[in-house]
Design an enzyme around this catalytic site. Sequence first.
Site, PDB file in Angstrom:
ATOM      1  N   GLU A 102      56.305  -6.382  -2.140  1.00 50.94           N
ATOM      2  CA  GLU A 102      57.530  -6.749  -1.434  1.00 50.94           C
ATOM      3  C   GLU A 102      58.071  -7.994  -2.116  1.00 50.94           C
ATOM      4  O   GLU A 102      57.317  -8.841  -2.566  1.00 50.94           O
ATOM      5  CB  GLU A 102      57.277  -7.083   0.044  1.00 50.94           C
ATOM      6  CG  GLU A 102      56.913  -5.894   0.905  1.00 50.94           C
ATOM      7  CD  GLU A 102      55.433  -5.559   0.868  1.00 50.94           C
ATOM      8  OE1 GLU A 102      55.078  -4.438   1.275  1.00 50.94           O
ATOM      9  OE2 GLU A 102      54.614  -6.389   0.422  1.00 50.94           O
ATOM     10  N   TYR A 114      60.336  -7.632 -12.075  1.00 55.13           N
ATOM     11  CA  TYR A 114      59.675  -6.388 -11.678  1.00 55.13           C
ATOM     12  C   TYR A 114      60.412  -5.168 -12.227  1.00 55.13           C
ATOM     13  O   TYR A 114      59.788  -4.223 -12.723  1.00 55.13           O
ATOM     14  CB  TYR A 114      59.546  -6.312 -10.150  1.00 55.13           C
ATOM     15  CG  TYR A 114      58.722  -7.426  -9.566  1.00 55.13           C
ATOM     16  CD1 TYR A 114      57.523  -7.833 -10.141  1.00 55.13           C
ATOM     17  CD2 TYR A 114      59.140  -8.102  -8.426  1.00 55.13           C
ATOM     18  CE1 TYR A 114      56.768  -8.865  -9.605  1.00 55.13           C
ATOM     19  CE2 TYR A 114      58.390  -9.133  -7.873  1.00 55.13           C
ATOM     20  CZ  TYR A 114      57.211  -9.501  -8.475  1.00 55.13           C
ATOM     21  OH  TYR A 114      56.465 -10.522  -7.933  1.00 55.13           O
TER      22      TYR A 114
END
Length: 154
Positions: A102, A114
Amino acid sequence: MTIRALCHEDLPDVLGIECQGYSFPWSESIFRGCFRPDYRLWALESGHWLTGYAVVAYMAGEAHLLNLCVAPAKRGSGGGRRLLRHLIVESARDGMTQVLLEVRMSNQAAIDLYTSEGFDVIGRRPGYYPSGKEREDALVMALPLEGGLPDSHQ
């Protein structure tokens, strides 16, 4: 920069980085609770100084990245990417099928990192993070490992 297993003796340095890096830092007891067989804790060192860390929980064949932080003075030096790539490779070696995480919707630098490493957004968790009087949504991101490591991690 080198990566090694994080140990209990690293906690004072970890807590210092955590408090510099986050408005709502983890407590020492949370970190102590992560020293378990189903967790992997990694330390990033520059010279002989701890400059970052990652905490990953292994659950049901998935690696869940719970915390990745680099000291503010060392950000932009590639340490976060190095930690991320290391935990991905280790997760694949340990037979995990994917890496989940998350990330705060407002943390564009982390989202960009990411995404550049092959993670895709697979969901959203409303009100997941504390944020002053309000709460902030999290993006849920995943990197599949079932077909082997992504090209950028081999």
